[in-house]
Write a protein that holds these residues in place. Structure first.
Motif, mmCIF file in Angstrom:
data_model
loop_
_atom_site.group_PDB
_atom_site.id
_atom_site.type_symbol
_atom_site.label_atom_id
_atom_site.label_comp_id
_atom_site.label_asym_id
_atom_site.label_seq_id
_atom_site.Cartn_x
_atom_site.Cartn_y
_atom_site.Cartn_z
ATOM 1 N N GLY A 1 5.553 -1.227 -5.821
ATOM 2 C CA GLY A 1 6.155 -0.723 -4.587
ATOM 3 C C GLY A 1 5.186 -0.647 -3.416
ATOM 4 O O GLY A 1 5.565 -0.229 -2.316
ATOM 5 N N LYS B 1 3.034 -5.680 -2.231
ATOM 6 C CA LYS B 1 2.339 -6.933 -2.576
ATOM 7 C C LYS B 1 3.274 -8.144 -2.480
ATOM 8 O O LYS B 1 2.946 -9.145 -1.838
ATOM 9 C CB LYS B 1 1.760 -6.844 -4.004
ATOM 10 N N THR B 2 4.421 -8.031 -3.146
ATOM 11 C CA THR B 2 5.345 -9.171 -3.165
ATOM 12 C C THR B 2 5.899 -9.452 -1.776
ATOM 13 O O THR B 2 6.055 -10.610 -1.384
ATOM 14 C CB THR B 2 6.481 -8.911 -4.172
ATOM 15 N N THR B 3 6.158 -8.403 -1.029
ATOM 16 C CA THR B 3 6.662 -8.590 0.336
ATOM 17 C C THR B 3 5.650 -9.376 1.166
ATOM 18 O O THR B 3 6.019 -10.304 1.905
ATOM 19 C CB THR B 3 6.963 -7.217 0.989
HETATM 20 P P1 ADP Z 1 5.184 -4.551 -4.981
HETATM 21 O O1 ADP Z 1 5.200 -6.039 -5.045
HETATM 22 O O2 ADP Z 1 3.852 -3.990 -4.588
HETATM 23 O O3 ADP Z 1 5.733 -3.899 -6.211
HETATM 24 P P2 ADP Z 1 7.280 -4.912 -3.020
HETATM 25 O O4 ADP Z 1 6.665 -5.703 -1.943
HETATM 26 O O5 ADP Z 1 8.151 -5.608 -3.994
HETATM 27 O O6 ADP Z 1 6.153 -4.085 -3.792
HETATM 28 O O7 ADP Z 1 8.131 -3.755 -2.394
HETATM 29 C C1 ADP Z 1 7.625 -2.839 -1.421
HETATM 30 C C2 ADP Z 1 8.708 -1.846 -1.080
HETATM 31 O O8 ADP Z 1 9.742 -2.506 -0.345
HETATM 32 C C3 ADP Z 1 9.372 -1.243 -2.315
HETATM 33 O O9 ADP Z 1 9.628 0.121 -2.059
HETATM 34 C C4 ADP Z 1 10.646 -2.017 -2.442
HETATM 35 O O10 ADP Z 1 11.657 -1.218 -3.034
HETATM 36 C C5 ADP Z 1 10.991 -2.358 -1.001
HETATM 37 N N1 ADP Z 1 11.712 -3.636 -0.919
HETATM 38 C C6 ADP Z 1 11.201 -4.850 -1.214
HETATM 39 N N2 ADP Z 1 12.125 -5.823 -0.993
HETATM 40 C C7 ADP Z 1 13.250 -5.188 -0.565
HETATM 41 C C8 ADP Z 1 14.542 -5.639 -0.175
HETATM 42 N N3 ADP Z 1 14.879 -6.927 -0.164
HETATM 43 N N4 ADP Z 1 15.442 -4.696 0.222
HETATM 44 C C9 ADP Z 1 15.118 -3.386 0.243
HETATM 45 N N5 ADP Z 1 13.914 -2.907 -0.108
HETATM 46 C C10 ADP Z 1 12.990 -3.785 -0.518
#
Ligand code: ADP
Length: 243
Positions: free
Chosen positions: A40, A43-45
């Motif tokens: 959360g 990273k992926t974002t």
């Molecule tokens: P990580 O890769 O570090 O686990 P993410 O980048 O996946 O984190 O997510 C960062 C935050 O953004 C998280 O709280 C996640 O729930 C939120 N999030 C990511 N993608 C979406 C989306 N498409 N819609 C709503 N919330 C999102």
């Protein structure tokens, strides 16, 4: 040489939730950077923003001097490897690896013979020679991820993005693949961003580690930098497990 990827004060919200809150990072050509942080943390974002699969609310991503908003998804030439479902189940290994080359516009498409040769070279590179005709279901998890990497490399990516590529594998295979990827990176020298929540993996594999927490990068540095001089209380606590 100029910076390969410049991430400039990126902000990204989902609904009202701030997933990234002003993230900046420079990645040098040929560098392997790990994005490390708890689930959360964003990273992926950040990876999806580099790939062009998400748009930033503020800030920008440059490849060299070029603002990536000027590039089509194809022109970004991103090699992507995901944790799971990385391969097409109904295609054999050769078809999977050649997919990106076959789907190029006609005038840029290599001949079938060239694709066949390139697939063979890539299978040698990932140390799976002769597996062209196998289907993903006939491979181990580790072999599948090596094929996925070969497929990502087939398009001669400008940037290689790996999102928890070993996350679904057991500990022994993970460790072997970590050493293998490090060695492969030494030979091929692709600019690479590797996402993981596994401290050991990040610190062993990467030239530099960017540690994320709640949508911000709290520290960027080599494994020695972050171990010896953790910049924030969060990082002390987060790295505590491996110290
Ligand atoms: P990580 O890769 O570090 O686990 P993410 O980048 O996946 O984190 O997510 C960062 C935050 O953004 C998280 O709280 C996640 O729930 C939120 N999030 C990511 N993608 C979406 C989306 N498409 N819609 C709503 N919330 C999102």
């Amino acid at each position: 040489m100029s910076v390969a990827v410049t991430i400039e004060t990126i902000e990204k919200r989902f609904e009202n939730f701030p997933a990234l809150r002003g993230v900046s990072l420079d990645i040098q050509p040929g560098e392997l950077v790990a994005l490390l942080g708890p689930s959360g943390s964003g990273k992926t974002t950040l990876l999806r923003l580099i790939a062009g699969l998400e748009e930033a609310d503020r800030g920008r991503v440059l490849f060299g001097e070029t603002d990536t908003r000027e590039l089509s998804l194809r022109d970004r030439r991103i090699g992507f490897v995901f944790q799971q479902y990385a391969l097409f189940k109904t295609m054999n290994v050769a078809e999977n690896i050649g997919f990106g080359l076959k789907s190029r516009p006609r005038r840029e498409r290599p001949s079938n013979e060239d694709i066949r040769k390139r697939v063979g070279d890539l299978l040698d590179l990932v140390q799976l020679p002769g597996l062209e005709k196998r289907y993903p279901s006939q491979l181990s998890g580790g072999q599948r991820q090596r094929v996925a990497l070969a497929r990502a490399l087939a398009i001669e990516p400008r940037v290689l993005l790996l999102d928890e590529p070993f996350g679904a594998l057991d500990a022994k295979v993970r460790k072997d693949l970590r050493a293998w990827l490090r060695e492969l990176h030494g030979r091929t020298g692709h600019t690479t961003v590797f996402v993981t929540h596994d401290q050991e993996e990040a610190l062993e594999l990467a030239d530099r580690v960017a540690i994320l927490n709640e949508g911000r990068i709290e520290q960027v540095g080599s494994a020695d930098d972050v171990y010896d001089h953790p910049a924030t209380p969060f990082i002390c606590e987060f790295l505590g497990e491996v110290n």
